[in-house]
Design a protein around this motif. Structure first.
Motif, PDB file in Angstrom:
ATOM      1  N   MET A   1      -3.514  -3.027  -5.103  1.00 17.61           N
ATOM      2  CA  MET A   1      -3.975  -4.418  -5.255  1.00 17.61           C
ATOM      3  C   MET A   1      -3.888  -4.861  -6.710  1.00 17.61           C
ATOM      4  SD  MET A   1      -7.305  -4.762  -2.897  1.00 17.61           S
ATOM      5  CE  MET A   1      -7.392  -4.144  -1.245  1.00 17.61           C
TER       6      MET A   1
ATOM      7  N   LYS B   1      -2.428 -12.909  -2.743  1.00 15.65           N
ATOM      8  CA  LYS B   1      -2.371 -12.038  -1.561  1.00 15.65           C
ATOM      9  C   LYS B   1      -3.772 -11.740  -1.026  1.00 15.65           C
ATOM     10  CE  LYS B   1       2.150 -10.220  -1.754  1.00 15.65           C
ATOM     11  NZ  LYS B   1       3.033  -9.172  -1.295  1.00 15.65           N
TER      12      LYS B   1
ATOM     13  N   ALA C   1      -3.553 -10.022   2.670  1.00 19.02           N
ATOM     14  CA  ALA C   1      -2.475  -9.020   2.680  1.00 19.02           C
ATOM     15  C   ALA C   1      -3.012  -7.719   2.092  1.00 19.02           C
ATOM     16  CB  ALA C   1      -1.307  -9.526   1.852  1.00 19.02           C
ATOM     17  N   ARG C   2      -2.499  -6.614   2.521  1.00 13.46           N
ATOM     18  CA  ARG C   2      -2.931  -5.300   2.019  1.00 13.46           C
ATOM     19  C   ARG C   2      -1.686  -4.520   1.584  1.00 13.46           C
ATOM     20  NH1 ARG C   2      -6.989  -7.399   1.653  1.00 13.46           N
ATOM     21  NH2 ARG C   2      -8.972  -7.045   2.714  1.00 13.46           N
ATOM     22  N   PRO C   3      -1.214  -4.757   0.334  1.00 17.10           N
ATOM     23  CA  PRO C   3      -0.008  -4.051  -0.107  1.00 17.10           C
ATOM     24  C   PRO C   3      -0.246  -2.537  -0.108  1.00 17.10           C
ATOM     25  CG  PRO C   3      -1.057  -5.201  -1.934  1.00 17.10           C
ATOM     26  CD  PRO C   3      -1.767  -5.623  -0.701  1.00 17.10           C
TER      27      PRO C   3
END
Lengths: 231, 568
Positions: free
Chosen positions: A112, A119, A124-126
């Motif tokens: 993050m 995001k 969103a969860r990269p």
């Protein structure tokens, strides 16, 4: 094999009241890519300080921290933050997980840091796929939504390892990762670190008091009187 | 991304945030409620003050008034800014009500009602000639148009039957009430319950009176009359111009009025003849209207000495409510020419030959674009110039000491005092709200201390100083934003429903009365919220949260990560 990290003549002292204590007095260490180096030494010898300097968390008074040919000791503040996020993974003795976040969120935090702010708004969860995969491999698949205070010491440390590896760093710096665990759990943690190193081919500098763990390393170095010597 | 993410997590998973959110919430809510109600109060006072008189007033500094007012009015009528003018005579006297064996000091205003209604809201302040027929139009105007007077009368009778039935039910309920003996909270609750029942009975009575009055107004219309719209209904019910002439009903129903000279007068509503209930409704005893009044005034000569008192009999034909208490408490309105004669201000033949022109005390002027105070000020300057020109041609006026003022100048002392009161209370509340900044600062300071190790961890994984600092700044913004949002919603809802909260919650359930309508000039608590006020208060609250968070955020940002990781 090419050198990943070179610590050249590192000097570091701290002021304690009126006295100045020299912790590192010209410590030099070279670590090749993919190498597993164990750093041993007496308590208070400066192992953690050297680890922090290697990970650019701290600056040396003098000397160079050369990572892939670039002296990070002289790099600017923002460059060092970016470098640390992209290339370094830290594992601490006391796990240092954020208590408000669950296991998955703790693991995703370094990813993050690298992600743009918006995001967060789109939830969103990269790096989520990699994080979940790692946590499942480490036996934490059923603990993703658990908060740190709901985990055992071994589980916390595995979550901390997953967090350190989520950005696939080149260098993993582990500061006595088993120091707070019973021998059996400690061994399982070391197994995880060694196994993941073999899978991910990261370089590891591990600080330990445990000679059995040190024996697993490719090379053992000792910090004594502020300098590195071969063990 | 992590900054926003951590902010939300800290906000939702740290219980301590409830305290700064609560502090901001209460302060925002309190400021919106106090400022809105005080502003509403000030606005009503200003509106009442503005409607009380013309936009511009020409006055004499002499109690004996000034001459040639008629010529001056004609001269002013040519000014493009002037919409209407009306002369007025102001004098003091004694009002004696022989049927009530009471007397009071009053200000007697001699006015021409139709002209006066064009420059002020005198016409709209009258009950029988404006408010009561307006009530009838509003109450009965809910029917489908076009309609006929006959249908309205039938509808009015249906309403009256229903109102009578409700009244009888309440009357029956009240007649069954027995005195509560004993002490203690149960007895107190029972007594309060009885008070509510009696109050409901009085309201039913008030409602029935109003329904009956509505019916009487439409019964005057020819039954076959066709009414096309709500506007037409109002037009036929409300007289076009007010008058002092007693209506025919006075002469047929009240012999005392029939026997008297046909001079009507209007009394201020708070002059002491009418009672007021806790809901602010005035109760008009049937005998007051058309009862005789003896007005005695003491004329003042041109040399400012007192002449012999002059008394005359009038009939009360209406009551006026301007919502300016001192006016409604002490004023009696009577026909201009009658008061002019009583005050010796009429045209007089002199013994030495010649004529002394008639005089008045004021000329009130309505100007065009009177909602714009700048336009009113410009009009005042033009009027003042016109008065100077007129005075040059009429030397007798020079000694009258004429002044030309706007309504705001005329009432500046009163309105400025209310304005200052509001500003003072808002300032004091604003000072109290500084506590919010301190509360946020202290709580954030504690949070930053508590989060020292987290700061080390965030920096270890690549978080920058600015990133860490912005987490806490954003955190402060979110906390103050959440508190502000809650404060705006609850404060606004409170203000909009303040009358309901006051009457149906505070009084009905707890027996508490804060806004005593028997005392306050306005029947309803101000319940308007200005979006501009809400925006300013919300902006200040968010700024306060930011200020409270910024120093702890800077402390957090500057934490050495190595020391932070070792913090226990």
């Amino acid at each position: 094999m090419a050198n990943l990290l070179e610590l050249v003549d590192i000097q570091k002292s701290f002021r304690m009241g009126n006295a100045v204590v020299q912790i590192l007095a010209g410590a030099s260490l070279t670590i090749a890519e993919g190498e597993f180096v164990a750093l041993v030494g007496a308590s208070g010898s400066g192992k953690s300080t050297l680890l922090h300097i290697a990970g650019t968390l701290d600056r040396p008074d003098s000397g160079a921290v050369i990572f892939k040919g670039q002296d990070m000791a002289r790099a600017g503040r923002f460059e060092r933050h970016r470098f640390r996020n992209a290339n370094i993974g830290f594992v601490f003795q006391l796990y240092h997980l954020l208590p408000e976040l669950n296991v998955l969120e703790n693991t995703l935090l370094p990813a993050m840091v690298a992600a743009p702010w918006y995001k967060a708004l789109i939830r969103a969860r990269p790096g989520k796929a990699l994080a979940v995969q790692m946590l499942e491999e480490m036996g934490l698949g059923g603990r993703l939504k658990h908060r740190p205070n709901e985990l055992s010491g071994g589980e916390r440390q595995r979550a901390a390892i997953a967090r350190a590896l989520v950005n696939t760093p080149s260098l993993l710096l582990a500061d006595e990762p088993t120091g707070n665990l019973d021998p059996r759990t400690g061994q399982s943690i070391i197994d995880v670190l060694v196994r993941r190193r073999q899978q991910g081919a990261y370089t590891m500098l591990l600080v330990t008091h445990d000679t059995a763990i040190a024996k697993l390393a490719d090379r053992v170095v000792r910090l004594e009187d502020g300098k590195i010597t071969a063990a | 991304m992590y900054k926003l993410f951590l902010c939300f997590r800290y906000l939702t998973r740290k219980g301590i945030v409830i305290f700064p959110v609560l502090a901001v919430w209460l302060c925002v809510s309190m400021l919106i409620v106090v400022y809105s109600i005080m502003t509403g109060f000030v606005d009503r006072v200003r509106d009442a003050g503005k409607e009380l008189m013309g936009d511009v007033v020409i006055q004499s500094t002499l109690a004996s008034g000034f001459p040639h007012y008629h010529g001056l009015q004609k001269s002013l009528a040519h000014l493009p800014c002037v919409a209407a003018t009306a002369p007025l005579i102001s004098t003091y006297g004694i009002m004696n009500l022989p049927e009530y064996q009471t007397s009071a000091e009053v200000q007697v205003l001699g006015i021409k009602p139709a002209e006066q209604s064009r420059v002020s809201s005198f016409g709209k302040s009258l009950f029988w000639q404006y408010r009561a027929p307006l009530d009838a139009a509003n109450d009965l105007g809910g029917v489908r148009f076009p309609t006929t007077a006959a249908k309205l009368i039938a509808w009015g009778r249906t309403r009256l039957d229903a109102a009578l039935k409700t009244y009888q039910q309440h009357q029956q309920a009240v007649s069954k009430l027995k005195p509560i003996k004993g002490h203690g909270w149960i007895a107190d609750i029972q007594r309060h319950w009885q008070v509510i029942k009696r109050e409901d009975y009085r309201q039913a009575q008030y409602h029935m009176d109003r329904v009956y009055r509505d019916l009487r107004f439409v019964e005057k219309l020819p039954p076959g009359m066709s009414i096309q719209s709500d506007a037409q209904l109002r037009a036929v019910l409300i007289p076009r111009a007010p008058t002092f002439k007693p209506p025919a009903v006075a002469l047929t129903h009240y012999p005392s009025a029939a026997a008297a000279p046909k001079n009507g007068c209007v009394v201020g509503i708070d002059i002491g003849l009418y009672s007021r209930d806790r809901f602010g409704h005035y109760h008009r005893p049937p005998g007051v209207r058309f009862s005789p009044v003896i007005l005695t005034v003491v004329p003042i000569t041109l040399k400012s000495t007192l002449a012999s008192p002059q008394s005359r009999r009038f009939e009360i034909i209406d009551d006026s409510r301007t919502k300016v208490f001192t006016v409604d408490r002490h004023t009696v309105y009577a026909p201009f020419h009658v008061v002019q004669k009583m005050a010796f201000m009429q045209q007089q033949d002199l013994l030495s030959g010649g004529v002394r022109p008639a005089r008045c005390s004021e000329i009130e002027i309505r100007v065009h674009h009177d909602q714009n105070q700048a336009a009113v000020n410009r009009a005042r300057d033009q009027i003042a110039a016109a008065v100077r020109r007129f005075t040059l041609n009429h030397p007798a006026m020079e000694i009258s000491g004429l002044s030309v003022m706007t309504w705001l100048q005329e009432q500046s002392q009163f309105i400025a005092a209310v304005d200052k009161e509001r500003d003072l209370i808002t300032f004091l509340l604003g000072m109290m709200s500084m506590v919010v900044i301190i509360v946020i600062f202290l709580i954030f300071f504690m949070i930053v201390r508590d989060k020292t190790r987290d700061i080390g961890i965030i920096k270890a994984i690549g978080g920058s100083e600015m990133g860490v600092g912005s987490i806490f700044v954003l955190y402060g913004l979110l906390i103050s934003g959440a508190g502000t949002l809650l404060g705006v919603v609850t404060g606004t809802l409170f203000v909009i429903h303040d009358n309901w909260i006051h009457d149906d919650i505070l009084w009905r359930i707890f027996g508490i009365t804060i806004w005593n309508r028997r005392v306050y000039i306005f029947s309803r608590i101000p319940d308007q919220v200005s979006p501009h006020t809400v925006l300013v208060i919300a902006g200040l609250a968010i700024l306060a949260g930011l200020l409270g968070a910024i120093v702890p955020a800077m402390i957090a940002a500057s934490r050495d990560p190595v020391h932070a990781l070792r913090y226990e």
